[in-house]
Design an enzyme around this catalytic site. Structure first.
Site, short mmCIF file in Angstrom:
data_model
loop_
_atom_site.label_atom_id
_atom_site.label_comp_id
_atom_site.label_asym_id
_atom_site.label_seq_id
_atom_site.Cartn_x
_atom_site.Cartn_y
_atom_site.Cartn_z
N ARG A 141 42.96 56.48 45.96
CA ARG A 141 41.51 56.39 45.89
C ARG A 141 40.96 56.53 47.31
O ARG A 141 41.74 56.65 48.26
CB ARG A 141 41.06 55.07 45.28
N PHE A 186 50.04 44.66 39.08
CA PHE A 186 50.30 43.21 39.10
C PHE A 186 49.21 42.40 39.81
O PHE A 186 49.43 41.25 40.15
CB PHE A 186 51.68 42.93 39.70
N HIS A 187 48.07 43.02 40.03
CA HIS A 187 46.96 42.24 40.59
C HIS A 187 46.42 41.29 39.53
O HIS A 187 46.61 41.49 38.33
CB HIS A 187 45.86 43.17 41.10
N ASN A 219 32.49 51.75 46.00
CA ASN A 219 33.33 50.56 46.10
C ASN A 219 33.86 50.44 47.52
O ASN A 219 34.51 51.36 48.02
CB ASN A 219 34.52 50.65 45.14
N GLU A 220 33.49 49.36 48.17
CA GLU A 220 34.06 49.04 49.48
C GLU A 220 34.08 50.25 50.42
O GLU A 220 35.15 50.77 50.79
CB GLU A 220 35.47 48.48 49.31
N GLU A 265 47.69 48.95 40.93
CA GLU A 265 47.43 47.50 41.07
C GLU A 265 47.85 46.76 39.80
O GLU A 265 47.19 45.82 39.36
CB GLU A 265 45.96 47.28 41.41
N GLU A 277 33.74 40.14 44.14
CA GLU A 277 35.14 40.22 43.71
C GLU A 277 35.94 39.13 44.41
O GLU A 277 35.75 38.88 45.61
CB GLU A 277 35.78 41.53 44.16
C1 GLA Z 1 39.42 45.40 46.20
C2 GLA Z 1 38.88 46.49 45.33
C3 GLA Z 1 39.37 46.42 43.93
C4 GLA Z 1 40.82 46.05 43.90
C5 GLA Z 1 41.00 44.73 44.56
C6 GLA Z 1 42.44 44.27 44.45
O1 GLA Z 1 38.57 44.42 46.51
O2 GLA Z 1 37.49 46.60 45.30
O3 GLA Z 1 39.17 47.69 43.35
O4 GLA Z 1 41.55 47.02 44.58
O5 GLA Z 1 40.65 44.86 45.92
O6 GLA Z 1 42.68 43.10 45.13
#
Ligand code: GLA
Length: 735
Positions: free
Chosen positions: A112, A420-421, A150-151, A418, A370
């Site tokens: 990404r 296992f997040h 996003n971020e 991700e 988040e």
């Molecule tokens: C970030 C992203 C999410 C995800 C989380 C995982 O904050 O915005 O998409 O990748 O981390 O911890």
């Protein structure tokens, strides 16, 4: 209007990625969300390849169904624009829009964040998908908030970036002579005779130019902000009543000046993932939440005073006319003759005066967008959060003003990077501790709805300056151990452990609202900021400055004549030499504490020594000094104190400044934070220790509905007291 639109009370939910699941799962998801009392979910954040499977061919049917289902379930949507993850077809069509690293490697799709924010094709495609979403969902009743991208955080060094960087530099400096001065072009033959010769700081033979590196960081932040603003404006035009934001990511690599961005978002939203599993997680949580609240306050003030919206039509910031003589963007010429903006007298020394939020809720709006429900990720390991810790961390954010608690993610993915997040619905499904805690948290947040009216006020402030951070990431400093975030965190931790809630301030904030101002490693200090600090102390403020502050101007050019350059007068000291220490070295000090990391030869030019180095090269030289200046006091600390000593020093200095801890009777290990209105207040008590604790305060605990006097907290337990004016148990009927 409520922000997010249509929601009352605190927000609860997280990233919902229905595109990863068959449609049969969606109704079950909504049912579980209802059980957990989720009221807001972010949808579509990485769904670009599903929303626009081929260029210009959109598939919204699945999203229509998802939004309808959510709305029918009473759940509102933060609708994301998916521009952080362009689809493979886009990258193949526009390889020039893939990011290039400093060493010239063009990255490929397959992860990404593979975009270049300066590439015209990327900007056009991002606008396209954002516009298509706005057209389709402008009237959807579930739409509560736009979540752009996003971020933001991708840095690129390609030719598009070179063009944009040059334009930014022209706007900042006007001519090449001024640029040469800022970048010290005469060092190593770096005079540019044509703008076209300038490149982004790509890999070069040896050390890069610190001025160029610093400006590139500033440029990248502005360039990404331009990309955000472009989307924001078209979303605003489509839905003027729906707020727009983007989620900030925190961390040392982040190329974004969040304080500056705050004026351009309707709601500051942060993602927060502590990087330590021990008590450091709580400290990092408090720091992140205090930063978010401070950015939100700043953003609201800038909007109120008409200083937002400085991004030009091209999406570039810093167009001619907005750059002051000093080179800072958008601030020059706007500060009154004395350098002051507002007076702390309005609110006394109990913190800067906070404007009411746009929607009338308490304080400027910010949201924990988040966090990880049941895990803490440290390098190489995922730690399960102990029972209760998710709720405690969430309350720590709400205590500091967050308008709720949101998570990544709703349902754990079956595959992908991700896998296992953590998630509110883990792989084990709803019959799990994680989901049961998610249900408990929903109940807790419901019971806390009234605190949303309360504002957090802090009597002490720490200076936050991302440019100093970026400059301290340079490799040319006297010590590789100097770490801006570590310095700021140490000061924040020390003040927090002394019982204070802390605001972060920037140059143009109302400094006079604070009893104590701490400047940790504020390496870059423009003249006008230095003047405001002098004025603050002269007017009665108390100041504590730590080493490596005030050294350079905003171009990272050292102020000559002795350190700490811009602060010599107010501190009454002149530093001739630095003595960076080996990480293992401890320097004894005359009061029995020790210094580490750093030491200095400090000459007194008006200050009084308070603590001395004891032994070694600096034996008998001042380590800590005090200077009475005007009506105030300025302290200078030339070494790093260990945790308890720093806490004790800041506790003493804060007390002398007249700053009272939030809850003086809270024992060590119990965090106390207050939100309040003119009429009432709520005291959050969070027991981060492994022992039961008693706090001799009283009020109705919103978590239990019972009157508590005193408050007894089990290990890891929390209470949120609706405080009564006195200890009168008759007020129990408040419950
Ligand atoms: C970030 C992203 C999410 C995800 C989380 C995982 O904050 O915005 O998409 O990748 O981390 O911890």
């Amino acid at each position: 209007m409520r922000w997010p639109k249509g929601l009352t009370g605190l927000c609860y939910g997280g990233d919902y990625n229905p595109e990863q699941w068959p449609a049969e799962v969606w109704p079950a998801d909504v049912e579980l969300m209802r059980r957990a009392r989720v009221n807001l979910v972010t949808v579509g954040v990485f769904a670009w390849s599903r929303l626009e499977p081929q260029p210009g061919r959109y598939d919204f049917d699945w999203l229509d169904r998802v939004l309808d289902l959510l709305y029918d379930g009473g759940i509102r949507v933060a609708l994301a624009t998916p521009t952080a993850s362009p689809p493979p077809w886009f990258s193949l069509r526009h390889p020039d829009a893939l990011p290039v690293t400093a060493d010239g490697t063009r990255l490929s799709h397959g992860s990404r964040d593979t975009y270049c924010a300066s590439a015209p094709a990327y900007r056009a495609a991002a606008r396209g998908i954002a516009e298509a979403l706005a057209d389709r969902y402008r009237d959807h009743p579930s739409l509560a908030l736009w979540h752009v991208h996003n971020e933001y955080g991708t840095t690129c060094h390609c030719e598009h970036v070179a063009v944009a960087f040059r334009a930014w530099l022209r706007a900042r400096y006007g001519d090449l002579d001024r640029l040469a001065e800022a970048w010290t072009g005469s060092f190593w033959s770096q005079h540019y005779s044509d703008w076209e010769q300038i490149r982004p700081p790509r890999t070069t033979r040896y050390l890069g130019n610190p001025g160029q590196l610093l400006d590139f960081r500033r440029f990248v932040s502005d360039e990404l902000l331009g990309a955000y603003v472009e989307q924001r404006d078209l979303l605003r035009a489509a839905t003027p009543d729906v707020p727009v934001t983007t989620n900030y990511v925190l961390g040392g690599w982040v190329p974004v000046d969040h304080a500056r961005w705050a004026a351009e978002v309707d709601l500051v939203a942060i993602d927060h993932y502590p990087a330590e599993a021990g008590p450091g997680a709580e400290e990092q949580t408090a720091l992140a939440a205090d930063l978010a609240r401070s950015w939100a306050r700043r953003g609201e003030r800038l909007r109120r005073t008409g200083r937002a919206g400085q991004v030009g039509a091209t999406g570039h910031i810093g167009l001619a006319g907005q750059v002051g003589a000093t080179g800072h963007i958008g601030l020059a010429g706007r500060v009154g003759a004395t350098g002051h903006i507002g007076r702390g007298g309005q609110g006394g020394r109990g913190g800067a005066v906070e404007p009411a939020s746009v929607d009338g809720s308490g304080g400027p709006a910010w949201l924990l967008m988040e966090s990880a429900p049941n895990l803490i990720l440290t390098p190489g390991r995922m730690h399960a959060k102990e029972p209760g810790r998710m709720i405690r961390h969430s309350l720590a954010h709400v205590a500091r003003g967050s308008r709720g608690a949101m998570f990544f993610q709703w349902r754990a993915s079956r595959g992908g990077a991700e896998v296992f997040h953590s998630a509110l619905v883990p792989h084990a499904g709803p019959d799990s501790r994680a989901f049961r805690e998610a249900v408990s948290l929903g109940g807790v947040l419901d019971r806390l709805a009234e605190v949303d009216a309360g504002t957090v006020r802090a009597p002490v402030a720490i200076a936050w300056d991302v440019a100093s951070w970026w400059a301290l990431q340079s490799t040319v400093l006297p010590s590789g151990q100097l770490d801006y975030l570590a310095e700021v965190s140490a000061a924040h931790r020390a003040l927090s452990r002394a019982g204070h809630t802390v605001d972060f301030v920037a140059e143009d904030d109302d400094l006079l609202g604070y009893a104590l101002l701490v400047l940790p490693a504020l390496y870059l200090l423009p003249d006008r900021y230095a003047a405001r600090i002098h004025d603050y102390v002269a007017a009665g403020g108390h100041l504590l400055v730590s080493y490596f502050s005030g050294i350079a101007d905003e171009d990272a050019r050292v102020r000559t004549g002795g350190y700490p350059g811009a602060l010599r007068e107010v501190l009454g000291v002149r530093v001739e030499e630095f003595h960076p220490l080996d990480p293992a070295t401890r320097l004894p000090l005359s009061d029995g504490t020790t210094g580490r990391l750093w030491a200095e030869t400090v000459r007194l030019t008006g200050a009084t020594p308070s603590v001395f180095y004891a032994g070694g090269l600096l034996d008998g030289e001042p380590a800590l000094t005090r200077h009475d200046y005007g009506d105030g006091v300025a302290w200078y600390l030339s070494t790093r104190l260990d945790g308890d000593a720093y806490r004790d020093l800041l506790a003493r200095v804060a007390e002398a400044a007249g700053a009272a801890p939030t809850c003086p009777t809270a024992p060590a290990g119990v965090e106390a934070v207050r939100r309040g209105t003119a009429e009432r207040s709520w005291l959050f008590l969070l027991n981060h220790s492994a022992e039961a604790q008693t706090v001799p305060v009283c009020g109705v605990d919103l978590l239990t509905g019972d009157y508590a006097d005193p408050v007894r907290l089990p290990a890891g337990g929390c209470a949120v007291l609706r405080e009564t004016a006195d200890a009168d148990p008759g007020r129990r009927s408040d419950a």
